[in-house]
Enzyme design. Structure first.
Site, mmCIF file in Angstrom:
data_model
loop_
_atom_site.group_PDB
_atom_site.id
_atom_site.type_symbol
_atom_site.label_atom_id
_atom_site.label_comp_id
_atom_site.label_asym_id
_atom_site.label_seq_id
_atom_site.Cartn_x
_atom_site.Cartn_y
_atom_site.Cartn_z
ATOM 1 C CB CYS A 82 -0.931 0.022 1.211
ATOM 2 S SG CYS A 82 -0.071 0.134 2.810
ATOM 3 C CD GLU A 120 -6.097 -4.827 2.670
ATOM 4 O OE1 GLU A 120 -6.132 -4.102 3.686
ATOM 5 O OE2 GLU A 120 -5.041 -5.333 2.209
ATOM 6 N NE ARG A 171 -6.106 -2.949 9.143
ATOM 7 C CZ ARG A 171 -4.968 -2.437 9.595
ATOM 8 N NH1 ARG A 171 -4.986 -1.619 10.615
ATOM 9 N NH2 ARG A 171 -3.824 -2.716 9.010
ATOM 10 N NE ARG A 173 -5.948 -0.946 5.380
ATOM 11 C CZ ARG A 173 -5.772 -0.043 6.336
ATOM 12 N NH1 ARG A 173 -6.650 0.955 6.466
ATOM 13 N NH2 ARG A 173 -4.739 -0.094 7.140
#
Length: 461
Positions: A82, A120, A171, A173
């Site tokens: 990421c 993801e 969180r 995502r």
């Protein structure tokens, strides 16, 4: 396990310590390939899942070099790096070397065409700075015959109730879920994302979370303790909060950043202007001053002018300006009406001490900002961070340093979020999946499983 034999085969790319593995194995899937370049994370992965993971995807899947060591599989899962898209990085996207790792994923997809692709990344991937990268990813999947939503699927585990595998961690995502659909079934119909920002599940209200359900003092380690200096910083600002409530007759502390250093400038600034300036005055006086900073300074000058009597006494008592480092002379109050700083969840950040209500926690990160649980007067333990990520209590970090465990949890994917997204994806694309044997196995595994991975994970070891 949902079945005694594997219902589908999956590969786990950029595997970390195995968040995807936990979710997909809970559905009855069998891992046939895993790869993780970080040696410490790969060691933890093999320790817990019994499958080697250490390796470099560029050496196993490189179209330009004619490499394809990855075996055939039904589901491809990848939490690809990421950093090129994260706000904490330079955000160079695919112009950065790590960003090109998506092309190794694309090489595998082109070679094997797994029935389901589950990717993801951080939410910022779907942000305005990465429109090009997003479009390239979606178009690549569409060109390979996949049904995929062009609208980002964004989900956080704190939106799932505990009985569905949720956890008290914000969180958010981005998930990209795709189904191989070479026959074009349903072509022309809109493809909806499997999750939308803010979607709570089964009417669950995130304010219903209770951190006490997560905490367990028996797993404390020495690194969880606060140093004397850290306790002093919190004690001082806790006293400031008490003074504030008393002086304002119970009004919650301000939502703007409280900057003690601005108070030392107050007399000079007032003398310069002849009055307490507003943000427009500050910007006219200094056109280079950013609007946001001018606003915060003006609010702090006004706050000090109204409360300087007790603030000066407080500052002298604690030697705020001499004994506290600059980042600890700042308070970011996001705890609403919480009565004390020690009753909040805190983070020591470069921008100050940030305080939030003790309901759910901000996202774990791979840097040293581990949440401080005020009522427990300590940081989260590695075991508690693993719980936040949905990993079972038998999950074992071995004898590695706690810093490594914190980093791995900060880099990991939440198990419950993967479980939920996989279920929603299969339900969305059931009309495509049911036309192949692999697809039917995936449908049976997912729809035949309980609503949460927790029960299954708890019995896996």
């Amino acid at each position: 396990m949902p079945a005694s034999s594997p219902t589908f085969r999956f590969i786990d790319l950029f595997a970390g310590v195995g968040g995807f593995h936990a979710a997909l194995a809970s559905y009855g899937g069998k891992c046939v390939y895993a790869v993780e370049v970080d040696k410490a994370a790969a060691s933890v992965y093999e320790r817990n899942w019994g499958h080697p993971a250490l390796g470099d995807i560029t050496k196993d899947a490189d179209k330009d070099e004619g490499l394809m060591k990855v075996p055939a599989h039904d589901v491809l899962a990848a939490g690809f790096p990421c950093q090129p898209f994260s706000k904490s990085g330079a955000q160079h996207g695919m112009d950065e070397t790590r960003g090109t790792l998506f092309w190794n994923i694309a090489s595998i997809i082109e070679a094997h065409h797994p029935k389901v692709v589950l990717l993801e990344n951080v939410r910022n991937l779907a942000g305005p700075r990465h429109i090009h990268e997003w479009d390239v990813i979606i178009e690549t999947l569409q060109d390979e015959g996949y049904r995929v939503s062009e609208t980002p699927a964004i989900f956080s585990p704190h939106l799932l109730p505990p009985e569905r595998g949720g956890r008290p961690q914000v969180r958010e995502r981005v998930f990209i879920t795709a189904t191989h659909n070479p026959e074009g079934i349903g072509e022309g119909l809109p493809v909806h994302p499997v999750a939308l920002p803010g979607d709570s599940i089964d009417g669950w209200g995130p304010q219903e979370w209770h951190l006490e359900d997560l905490l367990d003092d028996s797993h404390n380690i020495a690194g969880c303790d606060l140093t004397p200096a850290e306790q002093s910083w919190i004690n001082a600002w806790d006293e400031w909060v008490q003074h504030w409530y008393e002086a304002t007759e119970g009004r919650r502390p301000p939502g703007f950043p409280i900057w003690a250093d601005a108070w030392t400038e107050h007399n000079r600034v007032v003398k310069h202007f002849g009055f307490v300036p507003g943000y427009r005055d500050l910007m006219e006086d200094d056109p280079t001053l950013p609007k946001w900073k001018a606003g915060h300074l003006a609010k702090n000058y006004d706050l000090y002018a109204r409360h300087r009597g007790w603030i000066d006494v407080w500052a002298r008592k604690w030697n705020i300006y001499t004994d506290f480092p600059p980042s600890r002379r700042k308070l970011e109050w996001q705890a609403q009406d919480t009565p004390r700083l020690w009753d909040t969840v805190m983070h020591f950040r470069p921008s100050g001490i940030r305080a939030k209500r003790p309901t759910y926690l901000p996202a774990l990160v791979a840097i040293t900002q581990t949440s401080i649980i005020g009522p427990r007067r300590r940081r989260l333990s590695p075991r508690e961070t693993a719980r936040l990520q949905g990993l079972p209590d038998w999950f074992d970090f071995g004898d590695q340093r706690p810093a490594a465990s914190y980093k791995q949890m900060g880099n990991g994917v939440n198990v419950g979020a993967v479980w939920h997204v996989m279920r929603e994806h299969v339900m969305r694309d059931e009309d495509v999946l049911k036309h192949t044997a692999a697809g039917r196995r995936i449908i049976a595994a997912v729809t035949g499983a309980p609503p949460s991975p927790d029960e299954i994970l708890g019995s896996m070891k």
